[in-house]
Motif scaffolding. Structure first.
Motif, PDB file in Angstrom:
ATOM      1  N   ALA A 243      25.258 -35.663  -5.357  1.00 22.63           N
ATOM      2  CA  ALA A 243      24.479 -35.058  -6.433  1.00 22.63           C
ATOM      3  C   ALA A 243      24.101 -36.105  -7.475  1.00 22.63           C
ATOM      4  O   ALA A 243      22.943 -36.155  -7.935  1.00 22.63           O
ATOM      5  N   GLU A 244      25.042 -36.958  -7.857  1.00 22.46           N
ATOM      6  CA  GLU A 244      24.753 -37.991  -8.856  1.00 22.46           C
ATOM      7  C   GLU A 244      23.774 -39.027  -8.315  1.00 22.46           C
ATOM      8  O   GLU A 244      22.892 -39.507  -9.051  1.00 22.46           O
ATOM      9  N   LEU A 245      23.871 -39.354  -7.028  1.00 21.15           N
ATOM     10  CA  LEU A 245      22.928 -40.295  -6.429  1.00 21.15           C
ATOM     11  C   LEU A 245      21.521 -39.726  -6.438  1.00 21.15           C
ATOM     12  O   LEU A 245      20.551 -40.425  -6.791  1.00 21.15           O
ATOM     13  N   ALA A 246      21.394 -38.450  -6.075  1.00 19.99           N
ATOM     14  CA  ALA A 246      20.078 -37.819  -6.074  1.00 19.99           C
ATOM     15  C   ALA A 246      19.485 -37.777  -7.487  1.00 19.99           C
ATOM     16  O   ALA A 246      18.282 -37.969  -7.678  1.00 19.99           O
ATOM     17  N   GLN A 247      20.341 -37.561  -8.497  1.00 14.57           N
ATOM     18  CA  GLN A 247      19.867 -37.567  -9.883  1.00 14.57           C
ATOM     19  C   GLN A 247      19.356 -38.966 -10.254  1.00 14.57           C
ATOM     20  O   GLN A 247      18.308 -39.104 -10.892  1.00 14.57           O
ATOM     21  N   GLU A 248      20.083 -40.010  -9.841  1.00 20.04           N
ATOM     22  CA  GLU A 248      19.673 -41.386 -10.124  1.00 20.04           C
ATOM     23  C   GLU A 248      18.359 -41.738  -9.449  1.00 20.04           C
ATOM     24  O   GLU A 248      17.578 -42.556  -9.958  1.00 20.04           O
ATOM     25  N   LEU A 249      18.082 -41.079  -8.317  1.00 14.12           N
ATOM     26  CA  LEU A 249      16.845 -41.347  -7.578  1.00 14.12           C
ATOM     27  C   LEU A 249      15.655 -40.576  -8.148  1.00 14.12           C
ATOM     28  O   LEU A 249      14.549 -40.647  -7.599  1.00 14.12           O
ATOM     29  N   GLY A 250      15.884 -39.830  -9.227  1.00  8.69           N
ATOM     30  CA  GLY A 250      14.765 -39.181  -9.900  1.00  8.69           C
ATOM     31  C   GLY A 250      14.679 -37.683  -9.759  1.00  8.69           C
ATOM     32  O   GLY A 250      13.751 -37.067 -10.300  1.00  8.69           O
ATOM     33  N   HIS A 251      15.603 -37.066  -9.052  1.00 11.77           N
ATOM     34  CA  HIS A 251      15.599 -35.608  -8.927  1.00 11.77           C
ATOM     35  C   HIS A 251      16.219 -34.953 -10.159  1.00 11.77           C
ATOM     36  O   HIS A 251      17.047 -35.559 -10.851  1.00 11.77           O
ATOM     37  N   ARG A 252      15.806 -33.719 -10.421  1.00 18.07           N
ATOM     38  CA  ARG A 252      16.494 -32.882 -11.410  1.00 18.07           C
ATOM     39  C   ARG A 252      17.472 -32.022 -10.597  1.00 18.07           C
ATOM     40  O   ARG A 252      17.079 -31.021  -9.981  1.00 18.07           O
ATOM     41  N   VAL A 253      18.716 -32.434 -10.591  1.00 19.23           N
ATOM     42  CA  VAL A 253      19.700 -31.908  -9.649  1.00 19.23           C
ATOM     43  C   VAL A 253      20.538 -30.802 -10.278  1.00 19.23           C
ATOM     44  O   VAL A 253      21.049 -30.931 -11.396  1.00 19.23           O
ATOM     45  N   GLY A 254      20.671 -29.719  -9.529  1.00 20.25           N
ATOM     46  CA  GLY A 254      21.654 -28.697  -9.824  1.00 20.25           C
ATOM     47  C   GLY A 254      22.721 -28.753  -8.756  1.00 20.25           C
ATOM     48  O   GLY A 254      22.414 -29.012  -7.585  1.00 20.25           O
ATOM     49  N   VAL A 255      23.948 -28.535  -9.119  1.00 18.85           N
ATOM     50  CA  VAL A 255      25.027 -28.639  -8.135  1.00 18.85           C
ATOM     51  C   VAL A 255      25.927 -27.412  -8.223  1.00 18.85           C
ATOM     52  O   VAL A 255      26.226 -26.927  -9.314  1.00 18.85           O
ATOM     53  N   PHE A 256      26.305 -26.899  -7.049  1.00 23.50           N
ATOM     54  CA  PHE A 256      27.347 -25.893  -6.946  1.00 23.50           C
ATOM     55  C   PHE A 256      28.665 -26.667  -6.830  1.00 23.50           C
ATOM     56  O   PHE A 256      28.947 -27.261  -5.785  1.00 23.50           O
ATOM     57  N   LEU A 257      29.457 -26.658  -7.879  1.00 21.03           N
ATOM     58  CA  LEU A 257      30.687 -27.442  -7.882  1.00 21.03           C
ATOM     59  C   LEU A 257      31.823 -26.625  -7.279  1.00 21.03           C
ATOM     60  O   LEU A 257      32.196 -25.581  -7.823  1.00 21.03           O
ATOM     61  N   PRO A 258      32.398 -27.088  -6.136  1.00 21.35           N
ATOM     62  CA  PRO A 258      33.497 -26.336  -5.515  1.00 21.35           C
ATOM     63  C   PRO A 258      34.682 -26.208  -6.458  1.00 21.35           C
ATOM     64  O   PRO A 258      34.906 -27.064  -7.331  1.00 21.35           O
ATOM     65  N   ALA A 259      35.453 -25.136  -6.294  1.00 20.69           N
ATOM     66  CA  ALA A 259      36.586 -24.871  -7.172  1.00 20.69           C
ATOM     67  C   ALA A 259      37.573 -26.035  -7.196  1.00 20.69           C
ATOM     68  O   ALA A 259      38.183 -26.328  -8.235  1.00 20.69           O
ATOM     69  N   ALA A 260      37.732 -26.738  -6.072  1.00 16.48           N
ATOM     70  CA  ALA A 260      38.672 -27.856  -6.000  1.00 16.48           C
ATOM     71  C   ALA A 260      38.261 -29.018  -6.903  1.00 16.48           C
ATOM     72  O   ALA A 260      39.076 -29.883  -7.224  1.00 16.48           O
ATOM     73  N   PHE A 261      36.985 -29.042  -7.311  1.00 16.45           N
ATOM     74  CA  PHE A 261      36.484 -30.138  -8.151  1.00 16.45           C
ATOM     75  C   PHE A 261      36.083 -29.621  -9.533  1.00 16.45           C
ATOM     76  O   PHE A 261      35.241 -30.209 -10.211  1.00 16.45           O
ATOM     77  N   ALA A 262      36.702 -28.523  -9.956  1.00 15.93           N
ATOM     78  CA  ALA A 262      36.293 -27.854 -11.193  1.00 15.93           C
ATOM     79  C   ALA A 262      36.405 -28.755 -12.418  1.00 15.93           C
ATOM     80  O   ALA A 262      35.664 -28.584 -13.389  1.00 15.93           O
ATOM     81  N   ASP A 263      37.327 -29.712 -12.397  1.00 14.74           N
ATOM     82  CA  ASP A 263      37.538 -30.577 -13.555  1.00 14.74           C
ATOM     83  C   ASP A 263      36.683 -31.843 -13.520  1.00 14.74           C
ATOM     84  O   ASP A 263      36.740 -32.649 -14.452  1.00 14.74           O
ATOM     85  N   ALA A 264      35.911 -32.017 -12.479  1.00 15.87           N
ATOM     86  CA  ALA A 264      35.109 -33.232 -12.354  1.00 15.87           C
ATOM     87  C   ALA A 264      33.935 -33.214 -13.329  1.00 15.87           C
ATOM     88  O   ALA A 264      33.346 -32.161 -13.592  1.00 15.87           O
ATOM     89  N   GLU A 265      33.610 -34.379 -13.887  1.00 17.17           N
ATOM     90  CA  GLU A 265      32.420 -34.527 -14.716  1.00 17.17           C
ATOM     91  C   GLU A 265      31.288 -35.021 -13.822  1.00 17.17           C
ATOM     92  O   GLU A 265      31.397 -36.080 -13.205  1.00 17.17           O
ATOM     93  N   VAL A 266      30.245 -34.237 -13.744  1.00 17.10           N
ATOM     94  CA  VAL A 266      29.143 -34.556 -12.843  1.00 17.10           C
ATOM     95  C   VAL A 266      27.900 -34.834 -13.678  1.00 17.10           C
ATOM     96  O   VAL A 266      27.457 -33.987 -14.457  1.00 17.10           O
ATOM     97  N   LYS A 267      27.341 -36.029 -13.509  1.00 15.49           N
ATOM     98  CA  LYS A 267      26.195 -36.451 -14.319  1.00 15.49           C
ATOM     99  C   LYS A 267      24.893 -36.055 -13.630  1.00 15.49           C
ATOM    100  O   LYS A 267      24.210 -36.872 -13.015  1.00 15.49           O
ATOM    101  N   VAL A 268      24.586 -34.759 -13.728  1.00 16.41           N
ATOM    102  CA  VAL A 268      23.351 -34.216 -13.161  1.00 16.41           C
ATOM    103  C   VAL A 268      22.738 -33.256 -14.166  1.00 16.41           C
ATOM    104  O   VAL A 268      23.302 -33.003 -15.234  1.00 16.41           O
ATOM    105  N   HIS A 269      21.585 -32.707 -13.812  1.00 10.68           N
ATOM    106  CA  HIS A 269      20.844 -31.850 -14.741  1.00 10.68           C
ATOM    107  C   HIS A 269      21.586 -30.547 -15.048  1.00 10.68           C
ATOM    108  O   HIS A 269      21.608 -30.096 -16.192  1.00 10.68           O
ATOM    109  N   ALA A 270      22.186 -29.911 -14.038  1.00  5.44           N
ATOM    110  CA  ALA A 270      22.852 -28.620 -14.238  1.00  5.44           C
ATOM    111  C   ALA A 270      24.011 -28.477 -13.268  1.00  5.44           C
ATOM    112  O   ALA A 270      23.907 -28.871 -12.098  1.00  5.44           O
ATOM    113  N   VAL A 271      25.099 -27.895 -13.746  1.00  2.00           N
ATOM    114  CA  VAL A 271      26.296 -27.699 -12.931  1.00  2.00           C
ATOM    115  C   VAL A 271      26.715 -26.236 -13.000  1.00  2.00           C
ATOM    116  O   VAL A 271      26.799 -25.647 -14.079  1.00  2.00           O
TER     117      VAL A 271
END
Length: 328
Positions: A243-271
């Motif tokens: 998701a972060e790579l796609a955002q860096e490539l110019g996409h406006r990325v939304g991500v469905f964050l799995p429960a196991a990664f709930a505490d992760a900080e994701v640098k994308v448009h929407a989480v």
């Protein structure tokens, strides 16, 4: 979740619209349906026109109770009777041989018909007031995200619907399970709100979920349930990085964050954090997709849940939403 009970006057008005050949958006426990008199070929044909749905794609006939099943099909095998006793009203659709009341416009030209009894008080009240069967695919444009609120219907179809019957948010959130009951051993043609495990427990035998079937049913198109944003499927442990790579490539990325990664900080448009409960995930799935569209995402990165219980239906919907192309 509390259900909104429509006023009696609204139900009577909706029944009158159906009798006059009009279209009514009605709530069910799964998604909102675009309903027409199942015995009126012109009204049924209008459903296809409003949705932009191919005429070869069959519709589901909704009836008010299992006692009416014989009115719409040629015969009901013992296994089908068993399933209706256990799961109706509820999110289970049975495919059986078409009875004479069902026009070919409703079956996509097939000699089989899909029938179910919805588990929603407003839908059941409408069916009883109308006194007949109602064909009702999801109340959205063909291939797009299914509606789970009355507002979703209004935003999607606008004035193309003659009357919208508001019954509150849908409790299940994904469409019904479709079972081919024409043969000796039933087959799941579309996973949905009744799980494979529950069906197998009642029937006492394993059920197949084939990728393709000679019987056409709703939801089999290669691209279906799709938001405007492109959906890509990624392994759970790679969701954040991709998701972060796609955002860096110019996409406006939304991500469905799995429960196991709930505490992760994701640098994308929407989480959006995925609920740990599969019932909650299914209930919110289409709303999540609509929300990321509304936030301006052009790419949605998601992983598939374990394909057991309602996870099988969720995975099915996400694969269809992604379409043939499933990677970034």
């Amino acid at each position: 979740m509390a259900r909104v009970t429509a006023r009696t006057s609204d139900i009577e008005k909706a029944a009158g619209v159906l009798r006059a050949g009009g279209l009514v958006a009605l709530p069910t426990e799964t998604v909102y349906g675009l309903g027409a008199n199942a015995e009126d070929p012109a009204a049924v044909s209008r459903i296809f026109q409003v949705k932009g749905r191919p005429a070869s794609h069959p519709l589901i006939v909704h009836v008010s109770g299992a006692e009416h099943l014989d009115d719409w099909v040629q015969e009901v095998p013992a296994t089908a009777r068993l399933l209706t006793e256990r799961f109706w009203p509820g999110p289970l659709t049975l495919v059986l041989r078409r009875g004479h009341r069902v026009p070919l416009e409703a079956t996509g030209g097939l000699e089989t018909v899909a029938v179910r009894v919805p588990d929603h008080p407003v839908a059941l009240a409408l069916l009883s007031a109308f006194g007949g069967g109602v064909t009702a695919p999801s109340a959205n444009r063909f291939g797009s995200v299914s509606p789970t609120t009355a507002d979703d219907v209004r935003a999607e179809l606008g004035d193309a619907v003659d009357f919208v019957l508001d019954g509150g948010p849908c409790e299940v959130g994904v469409e019904s399970t479709i079972v081919d009951a024409t043969g000796e051993i039933p087959t799941i043609l579309r996973p949905g709100g009744v799980t494979r495990e529950d069906l197998e427990a009642v029937l006492g035998c394993p059920l197949a979920v084939p990728a393709t079937s000679h019987i056409r049913v709703p939801g089999q198109h290669p691209s279906h349930y799709a938001p405007h944003a492109r959906v890509v499927l990624i392994e759970p442990e790679k969701v954040v990085a991709e998701a972060e790579l796609a955002q860096e490539l110019g996409h406006r990325v939304g991500v469905f964050l799995p429960a196991a990664f709930a505490d992760a900080e994701v640098k994308v448009h929407a989480v959006l954090a995925v609920p740990g409960s599969m019932a909650a995930y299914a209930r919110g799935l289409y709303g999540f997709l609509r929300e990321l569209d509304q936030q301006g995402c052009d790419l949605i990165v998601v992983s598939l849940p374990a394909e057991e219980g309602l996870g099988l239906a969720i995975a099915n919907r996400l694969r269809r939403a992604a379409g043939p192309r499933t990677t970034v």
